[in-house]
Design an enzyme around this catalytic site. Structure first.
Site, mmCIF file in Angstrom:
data_model
loop_
_atom_site.group_PDB
_atom_site.id
_atom_site.type_symbol
_atom_site.label_atom_id
_atom_site.label_comp_id
_atom_site.label_asym_id
_atom_site.label_seq_id
_atom_site.Cartn_x
_atom_site.Cartn_y
_atom_site.Cartn_z
ATOM 1 N N HIS A 92 82.345 50.364 1.883
ATOM 2 C CA HIS A 92 81.807 49.592 0.757
ATOM 3 C C HIS A 92 82.980 48.996 -0.008
ATOM 4 O O HIS A 92 83.869 49.725 -0.438
ATOM 5 C CB HIS A 92 80.974 50.495 -0.169
ATOM 6 N N HIS A 94 84.403 45.664 -2.837
ATOM 7 C CA HIS A 94 84.085 44.590 -3.771
ATOM 8 C C HIS A 94 84.906 43.362 -3.338
ATOM 9 O O HIS A 94 85.498 42.690 -4.175
ATOM 10 C CB HIS A 94 84.438 44.987 -5.202
ATOM 11 N N TYR A 119 80.072 35.814 16.140
ATOM 12 C CA TYR A 119 80.644 37.121 15.791
ATOM 13 C C TYR A 119 79.945 37.731 14.587
ATOM 14 O O TYR A 119 79.760 38.942 14.502
ATOM 15 C CB TYR A 119 82.156 37.001 15.583
HETATM 16 ZN ZN LIG Z 1 80.907 49.273 -5.653
#
Ligand SMILES: [Zn+2]
Length: 212
Positions: A92, A94, A119
């Site tokens: 995860h 940003h 892709y």
């Molecule tokens: Zn986050």
């Protein structure tokens, strides 16, 4: 792969992602499934300077087994693992371009990036948008659960991507493919584009045994 090797792999990929500007400050987190629980990067940790011995080890109820306190975003990972038994690792971030797309209006919530390249189709497939929730809101975990059965990756609105893979390497490469596709999408705004058509996508799904 042994737990000690997986710990080293989290550190190595974390440093690589940080050094290339794919995550900044103490944002982003990485997790890996183990035979007896799972590993997650600690809260307030910088992905560029992780210590393999201090990674949080958790059980499937989210309780700490060892290491530092886990990222506050642990529930994002657990929600996805619960729905995707084949997921071996989750990233995860940003990352700038994916986060930029997550802030745009007028997105198709069922699939927020067009199939610009083969892709992207092969590594991500379809990318649903999860509505905005405040940081730490458990309802966000439920919203991810609702989508994770059918999707290996989701984009959190006004936030960033959560991407699973069969291995950490697969999850990292898929996250990078998503980020590059977000960059292409932003570069091509206001430009006529020719995304892959349905027949081309179906061919990829058949040849590469994709399920999305
Ligand atoms: Zn986050």
């Amino acid at each position: 792969m042994k737990e000690s090797a997986l710990r080293e792999e989290i550190v190595r990929f974390g440093r690589s992602l940080f050094d290339r500007g794919l995550t900044a400050g103490s944002t982003g987190n990485i997790s890996v499934r183990l035979d007896d629980g799972w590993l997650l990067t600690p809260t307030n940790a910088c992905l560029g300077t992780l210590d393999p011995a201090r990674l949080a080890k958790l059980d499937w109820q989210g309780r700490s087994i060892s290491g530092d306190a886990p990222s506050k975003e642990a529930f994002l990972h657990r929600s996805l693992y619960e729905e995707r038994q084949a997921a071996g690792a989750i990233v995860h971030l940003h990352s700038t371009h994916s986060a930029a797309v997550s802030c745009m209006g007028g997105l198709d919530h069922a699939n927020c990036l067009p199939p610009l390249t083969a892709y992207f189709v092969m590594k991500i497939g379809r990318l649903p948008l999860v509505p905005y929730y405040r940081p730490g809101d458990p309802a966000l975990g439920d919203a991810i659960k609702g989508l994770a059965g059918k999707h290996s990756a989701v984009l959190l609105a006004n936030h960033g991507p959560v991407v699973s893979g069969s291995s950490l390497e697969a999850a990292v490469y898929a996250t990078e493919e998503l980020e590059e596709t977000a960059k292409l999408f932003l570069l091509l705004r206001n430009t006529a584009t020719c995304p892959l058509n349905n027949a081309q996508i179906e061919e990829l799904k058949t040849v590469f045994k994709l399920d999305f």
